[in-house]
Enzyme design. Sequence first.
Site, PDB file in Angstrom:
ATOM      1  N   ASP A 222      -5.027  -8.755   3.491  1.00  0.00           N
ATOM      2  CA  ASP A 222      -3.825  -7.990   3.819  1.00  0.00           C
ATOM      3  C   ASP A 222      -3.376  -7.211   2.578  1.00  0.00           C
ATOM      4  O   ASP A 222      -3.366  -7.738   1.466  1.00  0.00           O
ATOM      5  CB  ASP A 222      -2.705  -8.929   4.298  1.00  0.00           C
ATOM      6  CG  ASP A 222      -1.580  -8.175   4.976  1.00  0.00           C
ATOM      7  OD1 ASP A 222      -1.392  -8.365   6.193  1.00  0.00           O
ATOM      8  OD2 ASP A 222      -0.880  -7.388   4.296  1.00  0.00           O
ATOM      9  N   ILE A 223      -3.004  -5.967   2.808  1.00  0.00           N
ATOM     10  CA  ILE A 223      -2.633  -5.086   1.696  1.00  0.00           C
ATOM     11  C   ILE A 223      -1.291  -5.485   1.062  1.00  0.00           C
ATOM     12  O   ILE A 223      -1.030  -5.158  -0.094  1.00  0.00           O
ATOM     13  CB  ILE A 223      -2.620  -3.620   2.201  1.00  0.00           C
ATOM     14  CG1 ILE A 223      -2.874  -2.636   1.086  1.00  0.00           C
ATOM     15  CG2 ILE A 223      -1.359  -3.276   2.970  1.00  0.00           C
ATOM     16  CD1 ILE A 223      -3.181  -1.216   1.596  1.00  0.00           C
TER      17      ILE A 223
ATOM     18  N   HIS B 260      -4.231  -8.956  15.696  1.00  0.00           N
ATOM     19  CA  HIS B 260      -4.721  -9.510  14.429  1.00  0.00           C
ATOM     20  C   HIS B 260      -4.077 -10.860  14.190  1.00  0.00           C
ATOM     21  O   HIS B 260      -2.959 -11.125  14.635  1.00  0.00           O
ATOM     22  CB  HIS B 260      -4.458  -8.553  13.266  1.00  0.00           C
ATOM     23  CG  HIS B 260      -3.036  -8.095  13.181  1.00  0.00           C
ATOM     24  ND1 HIS B 260      -2.529  -7.075  13.969  1.00  0.00           N
ATOM     25  CD2 HIS B 260      -1.997  -8.523  12.409  1.00  0.00           C
ATOM     26  CE1 HIS B 260      -1.251  -6.892  13.684  1.00  0.00           C
ATOM     27  NE2 HIS B 260      -0.904  -7.770  12.755  1.00  0.00           N
TER      28      HIS B 260
HETATM   29  P1  AMP Z   1       1.959  -7.205  11.693  1.00  0.00           P
HETATM   30  O1  AMP Z   1       3.270  -6.892  11.031  1.00  0.00           O
HETATM   31  O2  AMP Z   1       1.839  -8.595  12.206  1.00  0.00           O
HETATM   32  O3  AMP Z   1       1.592  -6.152  12.723  1.00  0.00           O
HETATM   33  O4  AMP Z   1       0.865  -7.146  10.536  1.00  0.00           O
HETATM   34  C1  AMP Z   1       0.274  -5.978  10.087  1.00  0.00           C
HETATM   35  C2  AMP Z   1      -0.253  -6.296   8.716  1.00  0.00           C
HETATM   36  O5  AMP Z   1      -1.208  -5.317   8.366  1.00  0.00           O
HETATM   37  C3  AMP Z   1       0.819  -6.304   7.620  1.00  0.00           C
HETATM   38  O6  AMP Z   1       0.855  -7.596   7.012  1.00  0.00           O
HETATM   39  C4  AMP Z   1       0.334  -5.222   6.655  1.00  0.00           C
HETATM   40  O7  AMP Z   1       0.557  -5.550   5.310  1.00  0.00           O
HETATM   41  C5  AMP Z   1      -1.141  -5.127   6.976  1.00  0.00           C
HETATM   42  N1  AMP Z   1      -1.771  -3.858   6.694  1.00  0.00           N
HETATM   43  C6  AMP Z   1      -1.323  -2.612   7.037  1.00  0.00           C
HETATM   44  N2  AMP Z   1      -2.202  -1.671   6.641  1.00  0.00           N
HETATM   45  C7  AMP Z   1      -3.222  -2.341   6.037  1.00  0.00           C
HETATM   46  C8  AMP Z   1      -4.437  -1.927   5.407  1.00  0.00           C
HETATM   47  N3  AMP Z   1      -4.784  -0.630   5.317  1.00  0.00           N
HETATM   48  N4  AMP Z   1      -5.236  -2.875   4.876  1.00  0.00           N
HETATM   49  C9  AMP Z   1      -4.890  -4.178   4.950  1.00  0.00           C
HETATM   50  N5  AMP Z   1      -3.769  -4.631   5.543  1.00  0.00           N
HETATM   51  C10 AMP Z   1      -2.947  -3.733   6.070  1.00  0.00           C
END
Ligand code: AMP
Length: 116
Positions: A31-32, A100
């Site tokens: 996760d970023i 996810h």
């Molecule tokens: P959610 O809020 O459950 O929909 O989780 C989405 C997650 O995706 C968040 O924790 C973000 O930090 C993560 N995220 C968004 N863009 C990216 C990316 N390009 N690479 C990795 N994680 C990401």
Amino acid sequence: MSVNCLFCKILKNEISSQKVFENEKVFAFYDIHPQAQTHILFIHRNHTKDINEMSSDAQSIADIFQAIAQFTAESDLAQNGFRVVTNSGAHAGQTVFHTHFHLLGGGPLGQFGQRS
Ligand code: AMP
Ligand code: ZN
């Protein structure tokens, strides 16, 4: 695949990610914006928007949890414990609409599910 989906773009390598696990069905990457010492996202290669949509294909749920089991068994996460979270919809704060599963661990985790 869904054309404008961020995680489908990661699957197609149109957006880079830090891969930690993959097999024929499942892909996992860091996760970023990590919310724990270890914070990994597990996604299925078939696009669905949330767990309810994904649940129409029970095998895909199994694919995810088998991947998590395999990955954690090969790290120290299985020994020390971990948490799996999936957000669905607005109140849960879902921001990416490709189902996810957040895998959180690497240290003691706080309580979750509290009102903010
Ligand atoms: P959610 O809020 O459950 O929909 O989780 C989405 C997650 O995706 C968040 O924790 C973000 O930090 C993560 N995220 C968004 N863009 C990216 C990316 N390009 N690479 C990795 N994680 C990401
Ligand atoms: Zn997608």
